[in-house]
Design an enzyme around this catalytic site. Structure first.
Site, PDB file in Angstrom:
ATOM      1  CG  HIS A  28       8.635  -4.528  -5.382  1.00  0.00           C
ATOM      2  ND1 HIS A  28       9.359  -4.337  -6.536  1.00  0.00           N
ATOM      3  CD2 HIS A  28       7.464  -5.093  -5.773  1.00  0.00           C
ATOM      4  CE1 HIS A  28       8.647  -4.760  -7.575  1.00  0.00           C
ATOM      5  NE2 HIS A  28       7.486  -5.229  -7.135  1.00  0.00           N
ATOM      6  CD  GLU A  29       4.884  -6.844  -3.596  1.00  0.00           C
ATOM      7  OE1 GLU A  29       3.845  -6.333  -4.080  1.00  0.00           O
ATOM      8  OE2 GLU A  29       5.668  -7.537  -4.278  1.00  0.00           O
ATOM      9  CG  HIS A  63       2.997  -2.943  -6.624  1.00  0.00           C
ATOM     10  ND1 HIS A  63       2.973  -2.506  -7.935  1.00  0.00           N
ATOM     11  CD2 HIS A  63       3.804  -4.038  -6.611  1.00  0.00           C
ATOM     12  CE1 HIS A  63       3.730  -3.300  -8.680  1.00  0.00           C
ATOM     13  NE2 HIS A  63       4.252  -4.241  -7.905  1.00  0.00           N
ATOM     14  CG  HIS A 111       0.234   2.879  -8.792  1.00  0.00           C
ATOM     15  ND1 HIS A 111       0.639   2.058  -9.814  1.00  0.00           N
ATOM     16  CD2 HIS A 111      -0.274   3.989  -9.392  1.00  0.00           C
ATOM     17  CE1 HIS A 111       0.388   2.649 -10.977  1.00  0.00           C
ATOM     18  NE2 HIS A 111      -0.168   3.819 -10.751  1.00  0.00           N
TER      19      HIS A 111
END
Length: 678
Positions: free
Chosen positions: A470-471, A474, A477
């Site tokens: 998940h992290e 990010h 991104h």
């Protein structure tokens, strides 16, 4: 020339932060100097006699406070990831100074006149999409921060912002201190019955480090708390842990009740001053969801699809606990324990069976392998780049095909008393124009994972593996950003869109093809057996109703705090009781309160935004269906995702970007399909 390392040119690889040189006493003098520089830059913009245009006003503003932004990002990142008392104490001075600077700029009449002059003639300026977006965002930033107010109202706004700048850090300091204040030392074998050997070894090592040799120590940090709640047979001790965790910063020495009421009151006052009904209206004006009504309808739609399933989940666990142990009434501290037992019963595997296949180093290699297969990125550790703690690692990132340098990546995986709980991605430098040069980003992820023990490496739970992916989503991104302006690059997007890149990454660890890249037994190096992966996949929808209700409860509690008139709120606990009534699957327990430790919304930027996890889940379920249709590592779909979403930051409206990727708007039922709720 100052000898303060924060004011000297950074001479490491790609101007990486010189953590090895920065001391606590450097921050304030450096910040004072940086604020002075920013004010001089603002004065230059105002003194410019040429008529206001995009370059001399909008771009000049974008770069005016580069130095203070740089110092602020270093301090604020360390304040949550590695802060001893002296560093923490600086928050009371640093955040008000930064807030005062931003108020000085956003409430400056002359500056706003220039911005408005450019904004008013925007259609005739021949700007590209990104320039147009920056102009709109700049104009909005001024109006949303009081540029249109009277002198008296501006002063009021300034005071509110000053007060809020201290309350958030105070709230989060209380949560951290309350978390650290609880320790449970056990010395009887019976007390730790049921706990896996690896967990016990970690607890023994922790006990020894605190002077309790030969005992076990458990605390409220997640890698200690969750396994205890999941495996400990001793029910009274589970209750003790649960009560301690659920009452953090509620009453007692580190009480956050007053702080919560004050934050909510000030946020509401601020929104009203700016012409909005409530803080939620203010926040949502700049979100995909647009207004509180849309959010409430969205959450209620999901609740009507989830509630019956959630009640069924709890009833099934209660029934199982009764059969297994004759338990008459199931309590919240029983749920995790019997849920794990039922899962074993249903799917013939235990969460702990997965752990040996998730050695941290292998999972990190796995996440890098996904980045390579999907987006052609490679990561190379560089031990010469300074870090802020011995456990932190720094990597250089390159494009595999072209060899293009893409930025730096820091990782910080284990809990410590100087670190806030949870997991997050952050940046020490964003991508875009800095000092008139295009710079690559310096991205970091911070987690609180299971630590290695004297005999075992760090073996992650499945949940921790998902958190890492998940992290890392990010982080991608941030890393893949190809924008011109920092304030639009990377994760600078609408808050209810920002979770799409992170949540979509979690999907790959639920698929055999993804797990095959890295899930190997830490002793034998054997891949995770196909039948174990099958069991894991079969269990993915297990208790989806319960989990959904839990997320909706947080989302609705957040909306209630930020769309209710604070004048009507007399008491934190009774307000929470009412706000969560619809979503609760257990009766409230006296003394438990989540508002006082809900850092996401009171100290973390998610105010009136917690719903965005669910909102983005709809996007990620729909987007991942596209990958599944075309192939999990389809180069075409990955390229579309990279080109239209990951690299574009906030340069266009998220729905436009999503439609470019998917060819249509997201299908709202994709999430309910994935969770098996329809």
């Amino acid at each position: 020339m100052s000898t303060n390392p924060l004011l000297q040119p950074f001479t490491n690889k790609d101007q990486a932060v010189p953590f090895d040189l920065i001391k606590v006493e450097h921050y304030l003098p450096a910040l004072d100097e940086a604020v002075k520089v920013a004010k001089e830059n603002i004065a230059k913009i105002k003194a410019n006699t040429a008529s206001p245009d995009f370059e001399n006003t909008i771009v000049a503003l974008e770069s005016a406070s580069e130095l203070s932004d740089k110092i602020a990002s270093i301090y604020s990142n360390l304040e949550v990831a590695n802060a001893d008392e002296p560093l923490q104490a600086l928050a009371k001075e640093i955040y008000p100074k930064l807030t005062a600077l931003s108020s000085d700029i956003s409430l400056d009449d002359e500056i706003f006149k220039r911005v408005k002059a450019v904004y008013d003639k925007r259609t005739s300026l021949n700007l590209n999409k990104e320039q147009t977006r920056l102009l709109e965002k700049t104009y909005l930033a001024f109006t949303r921060n009081g540029a249109l107010l009277s002198a008296q109202d501006k002063e009021t706004l300034r005071q509110i912002d000053q007060e809020l700048s201290v309350l958030g850090p105070k709230y989060s300091e209380n949560v951290l201190k309350a978390t650290n204040a609880f320790e449970m030392v056990l010395d009887k074998k019976d007390d730790v019955d049921g706990l896996p050997e690896g967990v016990l070894e970690g607890a023994a090592a922790m006990a020894e480090s605190k002077g309790h040799k030969g005992k076990w120590l458990f605390n409220l940090q997640i890698p200690s708390y969750l396994p205890f709640m999941t495996y400990a047979h001793n029910r009274p001790l589970r209750e003790k842990m649960w009560r301690a965790f659920s009452s953090r910063a509620y009453k007692g020495e580190f009480d956050n009740q007053e702080t919560v009421l004050k934050i909510v009151e000030l946020r509401n006052k601020r929104a009203k001053l700016l012409g909005f009904e409530s803080h939620a209206d203010f926040v949502l004006a700049e979100r995909m969801a647009k207004d509180p009504k849309t959010v409430k309808e969205f959450l209620n739609k999901l609740l009507s699809a989830s509630k019956a399933a959630g009640q069924k989940d709890v009833a099934e666990i209660a029934d199982f606990a009764n059969k297994l142990d004759g338990l008459v009434e199931i309590k919240p501290w029983d749920f995790g324990y019997y849920s794990e037992k039922l899962k074993e019963d249903k799917y013939a595997f235990n969460e702990e069976d997965l752990r040996p296949f998730f050695k941290l180093e292998n999972v990190v290699e796995g996440v890098f392998a996904h980045a390579r297969k999907l987006y052609g990125l490679t990561f190379k550790e560089n031990k010469n780049i300074p870090v802020y703690h011995p456990e932190v690692k720094a990597y250089e990132i390159y494009e595999e095909q072209s060899g293009k340098y893409m930025g730096l990546f820091y990782t910080d995986y284990f809990p410590r008393e100087t670190k806030k709980g949870g997991a997050w991605m952050t940046q020490f430098r964003g991508q875009g124009l800095i000092e008139n040069e295009m710079k690559r980003p310096h991205v970091s992820i911070v987690c609180n994972f299971t630590k290695p023990t004297p005999t075992k490496p760090s073996l992650l739970t499945y949940d921790e593996v998902r958190t890492l992916f998940h992290e890392f989503g990010h982080a991608l991104h941030g890393i893949l950003s190809e924008c011109t302006y920092q304030s639009l690059s990377g994760t600078s997007v609408y808050w209810d869109f920002v979770e799409l890149p992170s949540q979509i990454m979690e999907n790959w660890v639920g698929e055999k093809e993804g797990l095959d890249l890295f899930a190997r037994h830490y002793e034998t190096n054997q891949p995770m057996p196909a039948d174990l992966i099958e069991k894991l996949k079969a269990s993915q929808k297990f208790q989806a109703g319960y989990m959904s209700c839990r997320q909706l409860q947080f989302g609705m509690l957040d909306m209630a705090w930020h769309s209710t008139d604070p004048g009507a709120i007399k008491d934190v606990d009774s307000f929470e009781d009412k706000a969560t009534a619809e979503t609760r699957l257990f009766p409230r327990v006296e003394g438990a309160n989540s508002s006082c430790s809900f850092s996401h919304i009171f100290a973390g930027g998610y105010s009136a935004g917690y719903y965005s996890y669910k909102w983005a889940e709809v996007l990620d379920a729909d987007a991942f269906e596209y990958f599944k249709e075309e192939g999990l590592f389809s180069p075409e779909v990955a390229k579309k995702f990279k080109d239209n979403i990951l690299s574009r930051g906030g340069t266009e409206h998220p729905m436009e970007l999503y439609k470019k990727f998917r060819g249509r708007e997201p299908d709202p039922n994709a999430l309910l399909r994935r969770d098996g709720l329809i």
